[in-house]
Design an enzyme around this catalytic site. Structure first.
Site, PDB file in Angstrom:
ATOM      1  CD  GLU A 113      -3.505  -1.757  -1.284  1.00  0.00           C
ATOM      2  OE1 GLU A 113      -3.960  -0.430  -1.068  1.00  0.00           O
ATOM      3  OE2 GLU A 113      -3.782  -2.279  -0.220  1.00  0.00           O
ATOM      4  CG  ASP A 159      -1.314   1.511   1.251  1.00  0.00           C
ATOM      5  OD1 ASP A 159      -1.790   1.760   0.371  1.00  0.00           O
ATOM      6  OD2 ASP A 159      -1.488   1.822   2.557  1.00  0.00           O
TER       7      ASP A 159
END
Lengths: 233, 233
Positions: A124, A52
């Protein structure tokens, strides 16, 4: 090892991850780990935490450089339009990542594989695995293939005002005249089609169509931006 | 160029920024730009947008690697404790960045130079300038000097449970016995001092003091963690 994932990454993105255990971790949900307690497996959450942050930086840097006049507030809004559950889940599907997630039986039955939140997480965590294996450069290359072209395709248009952007980019080095000209308008009342050209100092840089004049103008402005960016590249 | 900033960066952090205009931009507030309309100045906001993302990644990666057993939720909480307005404003002050910000007269009068929100912004915009000038590695080195040592000094203790962390780290490769032993307790009723040792499988790895038994235990656990991390380095 997750069957077929290696081939997919190689054929679609020319990516070869050296440390296969990172890939396994990135595509494994906790429910699967719990069902296989003796295999000493890891699930994706930690690696997703890292991915992320990597993606935030890669997207931030791209739009920072690409839109040198865009003020901070609009950079932040554009990034939020690009980096969110909706768009990452779509990217994961477009990359066919959904087919390779290892889920527990209960989660499989509950259709977790189609859930946006899980797909976003997996997108992610894949980024995290790629980063840990090879650093930030291959993540940029992957984003340049999967994410950045969507800007020109208008994927984030509802969050992004191309007319304002065109004004900012075109007037970077001084004032210019930007005019939108309605070229045509046809079709039945409930399905009108508008065609608009945008001219900068008299030269047509883009032509857009849409079901409203406003949409057609936005589309024309987007085209002009692609053209201007190509000219400056 | 901002007087003295170059010298500060060189002497305190051994940092030399090649592109001085990045430094100027990073330390200039919009109010100053507005008061000097003919100097074609830029203010820090765009560069701060980038610096924020760089710092998020650098801190995320550091704690991801340093605490290999910490689950995602606790990584997220720890990062939030490290990356926030309060702590970044403190870092900016400790680095003496507050003295070098270019402010408009009104903002100066309004004591903007002491405002946490501005100091936090400037800390991030400095990171953005360093990153644009030299990439991520010097940002890591800067963070290793300014931010990461604060973890061992207990700066983020209120957000961080060292006893739980010690349990996770110590039991990484199987169960061990962790015992906290009260060594002494003295001082007047309203100012008690507790001294606690933590032992892992009988070996004392840390001794902590505090005004409560709980604080002393946390402090002992923190010491043991430093020791364990050194042993593993």
């Amino acid at each position: 090892m997750i069957k077929g994932l290696d081939d997919l990454l190689k054929s679609q993105f020319n990516i070869v991850i050296s440390d296969k255990s990172l890939l396994d971790e990135a595509f494994t949900q906790a429910s699967y780990v719990n069902e296989h307690p003796h295999q000493n497996l890891k699930f994706y959450e930690r690696i997703e935490f890292l991915g992320d942050a990597v993606m935030q930086l890669v997207v931030s840097e791209y739009i920072y450089r690409r839109y040198p006049k865009l003020p901070q507030g609009r950079l932040t809004r554009l990034r939020a339009a690009m980096v969110n559950e909706d768009s990452f889940a779509s990217f994961a599907r477009e990359c066919h990542f959904d087919q390779y997630i290892r889920l527990g039986k209960g989660e499989e039955k509950a259709h977790a594989r189609e859930r946006d939140s899980l797909l976003c997480d997996i997108f992610e965590s894949f980024i995290g695995a790629l980063y840990l294996d090879q650093g930030v450069e291959p993540v940029r290359a992957f984003a340049a293939q999967v994410i950045f072209p969507k800007l020109d395709e208008g994927r984030f248009d509802e969050f992004f005002d191309h007319k304002t952007e065109l004004q900012e980019v075109a007037q970077q080095h001084g004032p210019v005249a930007i005019d939108y000209e309605l070229l045509s308008e046809d079709g039945p009342e409930n399905d009108r089609a508008f065609k608009v050209a945008v001219k900068i100092d008299g030269e047509t840089l883009g032509v857009g169509v849409g079901h409203s004049k406003k949409n057609a103008e936005q589309s024309a402005a987007r085209q002009a931006l692609v053209k201007l960016n190509q000219d400056h590249a």
